[in-house]
Design an enzyme around this catalytic site. Structure first.
Site, PDB file in Angstrom:
ATOM      1  N   GLY A 169       0.791  -1.219   0.000  1.00  0.00           N
ATOM      2  CA  GLY A 169       0.000   0.000   0.000  1.00  0.00           C
ATOM      3  C   GLY A 169       0.822   1.265   0.000  1.00  0.00           C
ATOM      4  CG  ASP A 170       3.707   4.418   1.589  1.00  0.00           C
ATOM      5  OD1 ASP A 170       4.074   4.818   0.476  1.00  0.00           O
ATOM      6  OD2 ASP A 170       3.907   5.047   2.646  1.00  0.00           O
ATOM      7  CE1 TYR A 171       7.396  -3.919  -1.927  1.00  0.00           C
ATOM      8  CE2 TYR A 171       8.172  -2.844  -3.929  1.00  0.00           C
ATOM      9  CZ  TYR A 171       8.251  -3.879  -3.022  1.00  0.00           C
ATOM     10  OH  TYR A 171       9.191  -4.881  -3.196  1.00  0.00           O
ATOM     11  CB  CYS A 172       8.039   4.281  -0.709  1.00  0.00           C
ATOM     12  SG  CYS A 172       6.561   4.984  -1.476  1.00  0.00           S
ATOM     13  CG  ASN A 180       7.440   2.683   3.897  1.00  0.00           C
ATOM     14  OD1 ASN A 180       7.952   3.254   4.857  1.00  0.00           O
ATOM     15  ND2 ASN A 180       6.435   3.204   3.208  1.00  0.00           N
TER      16      ASN A 180
END
Length: 236
Positions: A185-188, A191
């Site tokens: 969902g926030d595959y940065c 993270n």
């Protein structure tokens, strides 16, 4: 991850956290204005996140569930009072913005792509968040209704869509998005933790759940542009 030494006042935190916070140097590793993240270098290390009341409940649930699957830190304590507090145990490794990973962008991109493929192909059972796609669509509709729209983000990362163009695209094409894949969902880059190039853990998983893999692919491309291309001078 940036670690900046910071002075704290114990009385600003519930008593239950005092044994972790006292008699040690504490570092601020916050990456957004929405939450304060403290790194506590005692024993194997801990992270204490603080946010407004209710804002860490979902993250606590998803971190605990993903830890049981072996892909997130151990949740030691979640406490909700006038503020939310989430205490987790440090995982051995560094996030993907560490200099030794950014120095080899080709290998890093390949590693992140391989990990995304793995994440999206595992059959995850019992996920607490069953329809992340619909939640995102509803959030977009609510933001449009109240006039919340990040024009700069659209210019830099979303083909310069206007708010009206963006919501029309969602209304026309949103039905094509699936809910069959577990997404971060926030595959940065900040993270995802690696330990000597081997996957170690996901962090900041409050946006995770069953959704469409393109959610992660978008944020991966966004993060590559922001964390690698700009730093490498490909964008100005």
């Amino acid at each position: 991850m940036q670690l900046n030494p910071v002075m704290i006042h114990l009385e600003a935190y519930p008593d239950v956290f005092h044994p972790f916070l006292k008699d040690t140097v504490v570092f601020d590793s916050s990456s957004s204005k929405e939450a304060q993240v403290l790194y506590i270098p005692k024993k194997q290390g801990y992270f204490l996140k603080k946010a407004t009341s209710g804002n860490l409940a979902r993250e606590a649930v998803m971190t605990n569930w993903l830890h049981e699957k072996g892909v997130a830190p151990e949740v030691l304590m979640y406490l909700s009072r006038e503020n939310d507090y989430l205490l987790t145990r440090k995982v051995v490794g560094d996030d993907c913005t560490a200099a030794h990973y950014l120095a080899n962008p080709k290998r890093l991109i390949e590693r992140l792509a391989e990990n995304a493929r793995w994440l999206h192909n595992v059959k995850w059972e019992g996920c607490p968040s069953q329809n992340r796609t619909q939640e995102l669509i509803e959030t977009a509709q609510q933001n449009f209704t109240i006039g919340r729209f990040d024009k700069d983000f659209s210019v830099n990362y979303c083909n310069n869509y206007s708010a009206l163009e963006a919501i029309q695209l969602i209304r026309e094409k949103g039905r094509l998005l699936e809910t069959t894949t577990l997404v971060h969902g926030d595959y940065c880059l900040p993270n995802i933790l690696l330990n000597d190039w081997q996957f170690a853990s996901y962090i900041d998983v409050d946006h995770s759940g069953l959704g469409d893999r393109h959610i992660d692919l978008f944020w991966l491309l966004f993060s590559l542009k922001r964390n690698i291309c700009i730093l490498q001078g490909f964008y100005t």
